[in-house]
Design a protein around this motif. Structure first.
Motif, mmCIF file in Angstrom:
data_model
loop_
_atom_site.group_PDB
_atom_site.id
_atom_site.type_symbol
_atom_site.label_atom_id
_atom_site.label_comp_id
_atom_site.label_asym_id
_atom_site.label_seq_id
_atom_site.Cartn_x
_atom_site.Cartn_y
_atom_site.Cartn_z
ATOM 1 N N TRP A 1 -16.616 12.768 -5.058
ATOM 2 C CA TRP A 1 -16.705 11.417 -4.121
ATOM 3 C C TRP A 1 -16.740 10.345 -5.031
ATOM 4 N N VAL A 2 -17.177 10.430 -6.160
ATOM 5 C CA VAL A 2 -17.310 9.285 -7.101
ATOM 6 C C VAL A 2 -15.947 8.645 -7.545
ATOM 7 N N ASN A 3 -14.874 9.722 -7.213
ATOM 8 C CA ASN A 3 -13.634 9.188 -7.440
ATOM 9 C C ASN A 3 -13.164 8.083 -6.524
ATOM 10 N N LEU A 4 -13.888 7.951 -5.250
ATOM 11 C CA LEU A 4 -13.473 6.909 -4.420
ATOM 12 C C LEU A 4 -13.961 5.618 -4.991
ATOM 13 N N LEU A 5 -15.165 5.593 -5.621
ATOM 14 C CA LEU A 5 -15.687 4.431 -6.273
ATOM 15 C C LEU A 5 -14.942 4.001 -7.490
ATOM 16 N N ARG A 6 -14.419 4.977 -8.305
ATOM 17 C CA ARG A 6 -13.533 4.644 -9.495
ATOM 18 C C ARG A 6 -12.262 4.242 -8.942
ATOM 19 N N ASN B 1 2.491 -5.408 -7.573
ATOM 20 C CA ASN B 1 3.366 -5.557 -6.532
ATOM 21 C C ASN B 1 3.092 -4.423 -5.571
ATOM 22 N N SER B 2 2.740 -3.302 -5.912
ATOM 23 C CA SER B 2 2.320 -2.278 -5.087
ATOM 24 C C SER B 2 1.527 -1.308 -5.818
ATOM 25 N N ILE B 3 0.700 -0.699 -5.130
ATOM 26 C CA ILE B 3 -0.204 0.312 -5.664
ATOM 27 C C ILE B 3 -0.294 1.597 -4.983
ATOM 28 N N CYS B 4 -0.592 2.834 -5.772
ATOM 29 C CA CYS B 4 -0.546 4.066 -5.116
ATOM 30 C C CYS B 4 -2.149 4.677 -5.362
ATOM 31 N N VAL B 5 -2.744 4.851 -4.631
ATOM 32 C CA VAL B 5 -4.229 5.498 -4.829
ATOM 33 C C VAL B 5 -4.073 7.166 -4.932
ATOM 34 N N LEU B 6 -4.507 7.700 -6.081
ATOM 35 C CA LEU B 6 -4.456 9.203 -5.886
ATOM 36 C C LEU B 6 -5.713 9.402 -5.034
ATOM 37 N N PRO B 7 -5.792 10.136 -4.308
ATOM 38 C CA PRO B 7 -6.693 10.519 -3.409
ATOM 39 C C PRO B 7 -7.903 11.308 -3.922
ATOM 40 N N PHE B 8 -9.100 11.270 -3.692
ATOM 41 C CA PHE B 8 -10.254 11.629 -4.096
ATOM 42 C C PHE B 8 -10.061 13.134 -4.705
ATOM 43 N N VAL C 1 0.910 -1.312 0.085
ATOM 44 C CA VAL C 1 -0.024 -0.024 -0.062
ATOM 45 C C VAL C 1 0.918 1.168 0.020
ATOM 46 N N SER C 2 1.127 1.719 -1.065
ATOM 47 C CA SER C 2 2.024 3.103 -1.146
ATOM 48 C C SER C 2 1.127 4.399 -1.132
ATOM 49 N N ALA C 3 1.360 5.242 -0.227
ATOM 50 C CA ALA C 3 1.105 6.180 -0.062
ATOM 51 C C ALA C 3 1.811 7.573 -1.060
ATOM 52 N N ARG C 4 0.849 8.389 -1.769
ATOM 53 C CA ARG C 4 1.504 9.328 -2.526
ATOM 54 C C ARG C 4 1.923 10.466 -1.597
ATOM 55 N N LEU D 1 -8.645 7.994 3.045
ATOM 56 C CA LEU D 1 -9.445 7.316 2.415
ATOM 57 C C LEU D 1 -8.660 6.488 1.265
ATOM 58 N N ALA D 2 -7.792 7.267 0.959
ATOM 59 C CA ALA D 2 -6.768 6.612 -0.330
ATOM 60 C C ALA D 2 -6.252 5.318 0.370
ATOM 61 N N ARG D 3 -5.703 5.706 1.381
ATOM 62 C CA ARG D 3 -4.982 4.296 2.155
ATOM 63 C C ARG D 3 -6.141 3.364 2.562
ATOM 64 N N ASN D 4 -7.226 3.719 2.826
ATOM 65 C CA ASN D 4 -8.290 2.682 3.450
ATOM 66 C C ASN D 4 -8.802 2.207 2.454
ATOM 67 N N THR D 5 -8.612 2.670 0.959
ATOM 68 C CA THR D 5 -9.477 1.859 0.004
ATOM 69 C C THR D 5 -8.594 0.773 -0.235
ATOM 70 N N GLN D 6 -7.314 0.867 -0.044
ATOM 71 C CA GLN D 6 -6.478 -0.586 -0.325
ATOM 72 C C GLN D 6 -6.715 -1.342 1.090
#
Length: 604
Positions: free
Chosen positions: A308-313, A327-334, A70-73, A348-353
């Motif tokens: 907020w829809v970005n959270l679903l995407r 092997n690793s994923i970074c989520v762009l915050p919504f 879980v890679s944080a930006r 929220l970006a962390r918790n998505t993963q």
């Protein structure tokens, strides 16, 4: 049940279904429409069928680890603030950091400013504690290498205990700015940089073959794959030319891809990359080994409106990238498209993963899509198309030469233009932007507003977001002294107008034009009086075809007598001339050019 009895398998409860049975039922449901209506066509030119049989005998796309990191930006332009945010991420579920620097492929408006920010951004971060560190660097990386080596020396780290993807990517980081590297110079320099890092004990994941730049520019999955593989081959050749053993050279290369909300194509794309690179390794006389693959949720799919829809995407994107073998994923915050994300958006970006890993256990199975007929078919198609594009690049002299000619950028632009046309006609809908907009949405907070876009070179694979045209229209509407409004001229009973009134409301509010609703009117006179009382300068006639046939022309004439621009919800058919003579200026319907019609409405 007696102890010796065994329950029959649950599947035996149901009679097996045949393909022909399915087709017969579908034909009934389609009411005479051809089965081809259910077949989707991709931007890469192959079909996606509605039904696939189970696939057998396909190679699995294994990844090296069972769970992705879980890679944080980390992209705050002030190093101390970036460090505080990063420490919070690591204390609350992240086990990796993705440091994006200004001028890199992954700098979407923000980034750490320079090499001097590296050490303070990583203050109090224990890099030898199992952390996955991903660096997103600009093309000129010498200063960053020096800063990294100084940091490692100052902290007396054992390089063998640090899991770092250094991200040297002169081709990708240059073309995102519109510059093309002189490969005769850049290739040997890259090899020298890799040799320096290797001499200090860093022997893997030094170079990034990054396809994200193609995705952000609007390219297709196969184009992204071809770019990544062509980059990897160019870097492999440069390292081999400098005397690096091929087996050692391939370990120095890591791959990066974008993950978007197209679940199955994203999953197939990540799987396809592993198969493509395995083919390259075999062609080099090497036994295929699992590559390192970093995924990032796509910039292209992010929206400023209804963020907020970005959270679903992002959830769908992480799901697909994780099951596809990242092997690793970074989520762009919504809120990334709105500005610099705050602590809440980062959480929220962390918790998505975290939810997908810890609660859904998606990282426990390697290649869970193996054997799925649909996913295997998509993977096969992307491997075939991606490899064909890669061969075209190679035949033209390699990636650097193709980028210098501008041919590859032109092909990406063709796909991007086609995609934007589909967005304009809502064939590719964007929830919250082109579909189901909320024109009274509450603002969300960011640490800093998004900076203005900067001009890039003519040959750039310039990043853009699909929702930008709709956001421009919304901005126009909100900049007006008074928000534009359109009167929903609902004619007849509720059952007659509801469907088209709902369509019209979503249609016009996608451009920031507020739809003024009502319970409907029985006749043209009442309709016109209500329109005049509303004060709106636009009106759209909404009802069923049956009501249109009986009262539509009279209603249109009554509305036109009030003034303003009159629309009809529905296709005009053979009556277009009569509708226009009655005062209807335009027609809104499924498949229409939404952007053009909304722009005209805002100018009315």
């Amino acid at each position: 049940m007696a102890a010796t009895e065994q329950a029959a398998p649950f599947i035996d409860t149901f009679a097996p279904g045949a393909d022909e049975q399915w087709r017969q039922r579908v034909e009934v449901a389609l009411k005479g429409a051809p089965l081809q209506k259910l077949v989707a066509r991709t931007y890469d030119g192959f079909d996606i069928q509605p039904l696939y049989a189970r696939a057998t005998g396909k190679p699995r796309a294994f990844r090296a680890e069972r769970e992705w990191a879980v890679s944080a930006r980390v992209d705050h332009p002030e190093a101390d603030a970036a460090n505080a945010l990063a420490l919070t991420d690591l204390e609350n579920g992240a086990n990796g950091l993705h440091l994006a620097f200004v001028g890199s492929v992954g700098a979407y408006g923000f980034g750490l400013p320079d090499a001097a920010a590296l050490a303070p951004a990583l203050a109090n971060v224990h890099l030898d504690a199992g952390l996955r560190l991903v660096l997103d660097l600009p093309a000129e990386a010498d200063a960053f290498i020096a800063a990294w080596l100084d940091l490692v020396a100052a902290r007396n780290y054992d390089p063998a205990k640090i899991d770092v993807s250094f991200g040297l990517d002169p081709i990708g980081a240059s073309i995102v700015q519109g510059e093309v590297v002189d490969w005769e110079v850049a290739g040997p320099k890259l090899a020298q940089q890799a040799a320096l890092l290797a001499s200090k004990g860093f022997t893997s994941d030094l170079v990034a073959a990054d396809g994200r730049v193609v995705h952000a520019a609007g390219g297709s999955p196969a184009q992204e794959l071809a770019f990544a593989v062509a980059s990897g081959v160019a870097y492999l050749r440069a390292l081999e030319a400098a005397g690096v053993d091929l087996d050692d050279a391939r370990k120095m290369i890591e791959f990066r891809l974008a993950a978007d909300a197209d679940e199955f194509l994203t999953l197939a794309k990540f799987r396809a990359l592993r198969r493509l690179w395995a083919g390259i390794e075999s062609a080099c006389g090497l036994e295929a080994a699992p590559l390192r693959l970093h995924g990032e949720t796509a910039w292209r799919m992010m929206t400023r409106r209804d963020p907020w829809v970005n959270l679903l995407r992002s959830t769908v994107a992480v799901f697909s990238a994780g099951l596809g073998g990242a092997n690793s994923i970074c989520v762009l915050p919504f809120t990334q498209a709105l500005g610099l994300p705050d602590a809440f958006a980062r959480r929220l970006a962390r918790n998505t993963q975290a939810v997908l890993l810890e609660e859904s256990n998606l990282g426990k199975v390697a290649d869970p899509a193996a054997g799925s007929g649909g996913v295997e078919a998509l993977t096969d198609a992307l491997v075939e198309r991606g490899y064909a594009l890669f061969q075209e690049i190679e035949q033209a002299g390699g990636l650097a030469r193709v980028l210098e000619s501008g041919v590859f950028q032109a092909e990406v632009a063709k796909i991007a233009i086609e995609r934007l046309k589909n967005v304009a006609r809502r064939k590719e809908p964007l929830t919250g932007a082109s579909e189901f907009p909320d024109i009274h949405e509450k603002p969300v907070s960011v640490l800093k507003p998004a900076p203005a876009a900067v001009a890039l070179g003519a040959k750039a694979l310039a990043p853009h977001r699909l929702s930008e045209p709709f956001e421009t229209l919304r901005d126009r509407a909100e900049a007006a002294e008074q928000r534009p409004a359109i009167f929903l001229a609902n004619l007849g009973p509720v059952a007659a107008f509801t469907s088209r009134a709902t369509f019209a409301k979503n249609f016009f509010e996608a451009g920031g034009i507020e739809a003024l609703g009502n319970d409907g009117f029985a006749d043209a006179t009442a309709l016109a009086e209500a329109y005049q009382a509303s004060g709106a300068k636009l009106a759209v006639l909404c009802s069923s075809d049956a009501v249109y046939a009986e009262q539509g022309l009279d209603a249109a004439k009554a509305l036109a007598s009030v003034g303003g621009r009159i629309y009809l919800a529905g296709r005009p058919g053979e009556m277009e001339a009569q509708w226009r003579e009655a005062g209807v200026a335009d027609f809104i319907h499924v498949g229409g050019d939404l952007l053009t019609q909304l722009s005209e409405a805002l100018s009315a």
